[in-house]
Structures are given as structure tokens and as C-alpha cells.
Design an enzyme around this catalytic site. Sequence first.
Site, PDB file in Angstrom:
ATOM      1  N   GLY A 195       0.778  -1.238   0.000  1.00 19.55           N
ATOM      2  CA  GLY A 195       0.000   0.000   0.000  1.00 19.55           C
ATOM      3  C   GLY A 195       0.808   1.286   0.000  1.00 19.55           C
ATOM      4  CB  SER A 196       4.297   2.221  -0.827  1.00 18.59           C
ATOM      5  OG  SER A 196       4.491   1.976  -2.196  1.00 18.59           O
ATOM      6  CG  ASN A 197       1.777   3.429  -5.770  1.00 17.13           C
ATOM      7  OD1 ASN A 197       2.145   4.473  -6.292  1.00 17.13           O
ATOM      8  ND2 ASN A 197       2.385   2.261  -5.976  1.00 17.13           N
ATOM      9  CG  MET A 202      -1.417  -7.592  -6.935  1.00 17.54           C
ATOM     10  SD  MET A 202      -0.798  -6.466  -8.230  1.00 17.54           S
ATOM     11  CE  MET A 202       0.497  -7.470  -8.930  1.00 17.54           C
ATOM     12  NE  ARG A 203     -11.396 -10.895  -7.955  1.00 16.74           N
ATOM     13  CZ  ARG A 203     -11.872 -12.077  -7.617  1.00 16.74           C
ATOM     14  NH1 ARG A 203     -11.392 -12.727  -6.608  1.00 16.74           N
ATOM     15  NH2 ARG A 203     -12.891 -12.609  -8.284  1.00 16.74           N
ATOM     16  CG  HIS A 219       1.882  -1.926 -15.185  1.00 21.29           C
ATOM     17  ND1 HIS A 219       1.512  -3.144 -14.646  1.00 21.29           N
ATOM     18  CD2 HIS A 219       2.881  -2.175 -16.051  1.00 21.29           C
ATOM     19  CE1 HIS A 219       2.269  -4.086 -15.182  1.00 21.29           C
ATOM     20  NE2 HIS A 219       3.109  -3.533 -16.038  1.00 21.29           N
TER      21      HIS A 219
HETATM   22  C1  GAR Z   1       3.500  -1.114  -7.334  1.00 22.06           C
HETATM   23  O1  GAR Z   1       4.808  -1.199  -7.843  1.00 22.06           O
HETATM   24  C2  GAR Z   1       2.496  -1.091  -8.463  1.00 22.06           C
HETATM   25  O2  GAR Z   1       2.934  -0.372  -9.573  1.00 22.06           O
HETATM   26  C3  GAR Z   1       2.387  -2.564  -8.769  1.00 22.06           C
HETATM   27  O3  GAR Z   1       2.369  -3.185  -7.517  1.00 22.06           O
HETATM   28  C4  GAR Z   1       3.124  -2.408  -6.604  1.00 22.06           C
HETATM   29  C5  GAR Z   1       2.277  -2.125  -5.388  1.00 22.06           C
HETATM   30  O4  GAR Z   1       3.039  -1.493  -4.419  1.00 22.06           O
HETATM   31  N1  GAR Z   1       1.198  -2.844  -9.521  1.00 22.06           N
HETATM   32  C6  GAR Z   1       1.127  -3.786 -10.434  1.00 22.06           C
HETATM   33  O5  GAR Z   1       2.059  -4.515 -10.728  1.00 22.06           O
HETATM   34  C7  GAR Z   1      -0.216  -3.900 -11.127  1.00 22.06           C
HETATM   35  N2  GAR Z   1      -0.124  -4.778 -12.249  1.00 22.06           N
HETATM   36  P1  GAR Z   1       2.330  -0.743  -3.214  1.00 22.06           P
HETATM   37  O6  GAR Z   1       1.374  -1.769  -2.583  1.00 22.06           O
HETATM   38  O7  GAR Z   1       3.444  -0.390  -2.271  1.00 22.06           O
HETATM   39  O8  GAR Z   1       1.609   0.453  -3.760  1.00 22.06           O
END
Ligand code: GAR
Length: 198
Positions: free
Chosen positions: A12-14, A89-90, A108
Site C-alpha cells: 500500500g505504498s501508493n 492484483m485481481r 503499473h
Molecule cells: C506497485 O509497484 C504497483 O505499480 C504494482 O504493484 C506495486 C504495489 O506497491 N502494480 C502492479 O504490478 C499492477 N499490475 P504498493 O502496494 O506499495 O503500492
Amino acid sequence: MKRLGVLLSGRGSNFEAIARHIDNGQLEAEIAVVISNLADAPGLATARSLGLKALWVGGKGLSRDQYDQRLIEVLQEHQVDLVCLAGFMRLLGPVMVQAFPERILNIHPSLLPAFPGLHAQRQALEHGVKFAGCTVHFVDEGVDSGPIIRQAAVPVRDHDTEATLSARILQQEHRIYAEAIALVLNEEYRIENRRVIG
Ligand code: GAR
């Protein structure tokens, strides 16, 4: 105030970066609800610790359409204006995409259309590209295929591992996601064919 629904499956850093931009006043919006398909996603716990509404919407035994319908109900209940996928991721199906036309964003970790799908950073290293990066795009019915709103490139260093490259890309993810959300919420863009102008 525009209301965001954030969907995540992991760290969940984003999501945290979005919350930080809101707190700093750099993004005018509020997070109405954080939803995860995984009960133990660390991002859900973080959301709760920030005092945000955080819900687990499990998908066991549900078809894609049924799961989408469940998500739509929860998002509508919370009067969400914009859905932000943040490491969710779903795969979403047409039911969800059609319920929120041009109102679902995804981040992405590659310069799309290169390396869609899982392990994008590993795919980039294995391919040997010299620049990698990240993309914020509208979600359509394909996989990582919707119109591109923002991208950022980073160099690939000779000694990079998946971890070091991912960390470099992640810094840029946190920056461009907030920019893209602001652009869409403020309706400061138009789409010409596939090109997002604005
Ligand atoms: C991030 O790098 C995002 O871009 C990627 O998962 C990570 C989640 O990190 N998303 C995908 O690969 C989607 N296909 P986070 O949980 O720290 O935000």
C-alpha cells in the site's frame, strides 16, 4: 470534495503516497474507502491506522462478474467519484469497467505497452532494457491496456536487481499517481483516439 476509492492487495505504498499528497494539500480529494481483496493486506492495516474506512471484500467462490458487482456496491455505498487501483492484483472485468467509465485508474511499474502483467520490473531486467519506469492509465477491459495519462522513466543500472530497480521506479510511481489523479478529478484532459491530452 471528490471522493476516492482505493483498491489494493499488498503493502500500500501508493495508497500512502496518495494520502500524503491529500494531507499536504497537494491533492484536493478525500479517501472515502480503501478496499482489499486480501484480508491481511498490510495496506488495509495502514488505512485503519490513518483513521480511514478500510474494508476486506473477499472474492472466494465468486465469478469475476459477481466480484465486480460486489465491488460496485461497496464503492457506490461510499459515493466514490474515482477508483484508484494501487497494487490491486485481481483483474477487473467489463462489469466494473462499464460501471465507472473513465473513472478507474491503475498504476503499473513499467513503461507500457512494454511488460504488462505480473513482475513488470523483472520482465524489464530480463529483457535488458536501459530505461524502465511506470505508467498511470485508465482501466479498460484489457490488461494494462487503457489510455496512458502519465509516465515516468528511470535508468536501469548495470548492477540493478529487481529490488533496486523496483525501488527507483516506486519513487516515480508515488509522484505521477497524484498528478494523474488531480488531472482526472479536475477534468483537465481530453482523450483523442488513445491519446490523453492534458
Ligand atoms: C506497485 O509497484 C504497483 O505499480 C504494482 O504493484 C506495486 C504495489 O506497491 N502494480 C502492479 O504490478 C499492477 N499490475 P504498493 O502496494 O506499495 O503500492
